[in-house]
Design a protein around this motif. Structure first.
Motif, PDB file in Angstrom:
ATOM      1  N   MET A 186     -27.853 -67.869  34.649  1.00 46.00           N
ATOM      2  CA  MET A 186     -27.107 -69.147  33.253  1.00 46.00           C
ATOM      3  C   MET A 186     -27.311 -68.914  31.694  1.00 46.00           C
ATOM      4  O   MET A 186     -26.450 -68.777  30.971  1.00 46.00           O
ATOM      5  N   MET A 187     -28.837 -68.347  31.389  1.00 46.90           N
ATOM      6  CA  MET A 187     -29.175 -68.206  30.112  1.00 46.90           C
ATOM      7  C   MET A 187     -28.557 -66.565  30.429  1.00 46.90           C
ATOM      8  O   MET A 187     -28.370 -66.952  28.877  1.00 46.90           O
ATOM      9  N   ALA A 188     -28.858 -65.871  30.515  1.00 45.58           N
ATOM     10  CA  ALA A 188     -28.356 -64.543  31.025  1.00 45.58           C
ATOM     11  C   ALA A 188     -26.795 -64.589  30.167  1.00 45.58           C
ATOM     12  O   ALA A 188     -26.382 -63.363  29.990  1.00 45.58           O
ATOM     13  N   GLU A 189     -26.082 -65.645  30.927  1.00 43.54           N
ATOM     14  CA  GLU A 189     -24.834 -65.070  31.091  1.00 43.54           C
ATOM     15  C   GLU A 189     -24.054 -66.210  29.972  1.00 43.54           C
ATOM     16  O   GLU A 189     -22.969 -66.703  29.371  1.00 43.54           O
ATOM     17  N   GLY A 190     -25.171 -66.308  28.876  1.00 40.38           N
ATOM     18  CA  GLY A 190     -24.703 -67.367  27.425  1.00 40.38           C
ATOM     19  C   GLY A 190     -24.319 -68.825  27.796  1.00 40.38           C
ATOM     20  O   GLY A 190     -23.471 -69.303  27.571  1.00 40.38           O
ATOM     21  N   PHE A 191     -24.912 -69.030  28.855  1.00 43.17           N
ATOM     22  CA  PHE A 191     -24.660 -71.009  28.791  1.00 43.17           C
ATOM     23  C   PHE A 191     -25.746 -71.091  29.192  1.00 43.17           C
ATOM     24  O   PHE A 191     -26.592 -71.938  30.130  1.00 43.17           O
TER      25      PHE A 191
END
Length: 385
Positions: A264-269
């Motif tokens: 999620m963090m890698a996806e900018g979420f």
């Protein structure tokens, strides 16, 4: 005239005001009175080297201690985790809320706000030996009763709670969510939805949520993770954020996965809010408390300011209480004092994966309504009275 209490020389981080600097915070008459250098008070606390934030808000807790098997004591939890406001999410329903209010909420030093469960008795069968999903039986969905109790207790009830999933709602599927949404609409309040394993799917639940509603357990593991097998955020979840649905961590005993969090963090979420979902079965691990849950976002690359925002001003917006989560003059006089310690700190998720973090938050002090509460870990720094 000196202020009632001054926290002196701490690193004040208040995302609501865009502040990150060493200064003083003063309180009088239970409110924030001033921010600035060289303030003097009848009582002064020197917090040099520590972080001072608006009072932490844990958006997902279970603090109906003694009234439900999963409840923990809100004041003990507040002291151990520097939390000024515990938001109880569905421990009580309309059938047992009066006892929650009289015996816990009105007696607590920590502020307790409530998402009222649409199920008549709230989460009534949740322990080490008994697990009964309160949303399994549609006969327990108490829409009329919930509206009445909400209207009589709007000073502390800030929303509606429902739990959906194979464990929580079982054969009732997504129907309890439809009922809870009607209660939320009738009362003009936001809703918080729990999601566990399918059915229904994570996507089906978020598709029904409205602007201002909260999907908790947003970084849960497979099955019903928010990312697909390639680590991409599912389209329904992106659409929900676009229309204003809020995504909350709600760590608990089964709802935070390092694998999901990294994706999620890698996806900018990133999450909108960070919460512990503390209850009797996770307070000794893997969630522990709010500062431990916040600490897990340091190795994920979330900025210090964003982590604090997710536990202060963002949570205040979710519960529609602008007087919380800020050091704006005249706001509620709450403050959390945190130590950000360097070292090697093992932090586990709900599936047993451990990440060793180079930094970790520790509770170092607590002010509620202008009063020095301290913490169980340590008194509030050093007095200079």
């Amino acid at each position: 005239m000196p202020y009632d209490l001054v926290l002196k020389n701490g690193r004040v981080i208040d995302p609501s005001l865009g502040i990150d600097r060493v200064t003083d915070v003063a309180f009088s008459a239970g409110k924030v009175a001033a921010l600035g250098d060289g303030l003097s008070g009848l009582k002064e606390k020197v917090v040099t080297g520590l972080i001072v934030t608006p009072g932490l808000i844990d958006l997902h807790t279970h603090v109906y201690w003694g009234g439900t098997s999963l409840g923990v004591d809100p004041d003990a939890f507040a002291r151990m985790s520097a939390v000024s406001t515990c938001v109880d999410t569905g421990s009580a329903g309309p059938g047992n809320f009066p006892g929650f209010r009289k015996h816990v909420i009105e007696r607590s030093t920590a502020r307790v706000l409530v998402y009222l469960h649409v199920s008549f008795a709230g989460i009534y069968g949740f322990s080490k030996n008994i697990m009964i999903g309160e949303s399994h039986d549609l006969r327990l969905m108490a829409a009329r009763d919930a509206v009445e109790v909400i209207n009589d207790n709007r000073d502390v009830i800030i929303g509606v709670k429902v739990r959906i999933g194979r464990h929580a709602s079982g054969p009732s599927g997504i129907q309890p969510l439809d009922i809870a949404l009607q209660v939320a609409d009738e009362t003009g309040l936001p809703l918080m939805a729990h999601i566990d394993e399918p059915p229904p799917s994570y996507e089906a639940v978020v598709a029904k949520l409205r602007k201002g509603d909260v999907l908790t357990h947003c970084y849960r593991p497979f099955p019903n993770a928010p990312v697909d097998g390639r680590g991409k955020v599912k389209e329904e979840i992106l659409a929900a954020r676009e229309r204003g649905v809020l995504f909350d961590i709600g760590h608990g005993m089964g709802s935070f996965s390092w694998k999901t969090a990294r994706a999620m963090m890698a996806e900018g979420f990133p999450p909108d809010t960070i919460s512990s979902d503390v209850h009797a079965l996770c307070i000794e691990g893997p969630a522990y408390d709010q500062v431990t849950t916040m600490s897990k976002f340091l190795p994920l690359g979330m900025s210090l300011t964003d982590i604090i925002a997710a536990s202060t001003v963002n949570a205040a917006k979710a519960v529609q209480r602008p007087e919380l989560g800020t050091f704006k003059v005249g706001a509620q006089g709450d403050a959390s004092v945190l130590e950000l310690r360097d070292g090697a700190f093992p932090l586990e998720d709900v599936r047993g994966e451990v990440v060793v973090a180079p930094q970790r938050f520790f509770a170092a002090g607590l002010v509620i309504a202008g009063r020095d509460i301290g913490t169980d870990a340590a008194p509030l720094a050093h007095a200079a009275e």
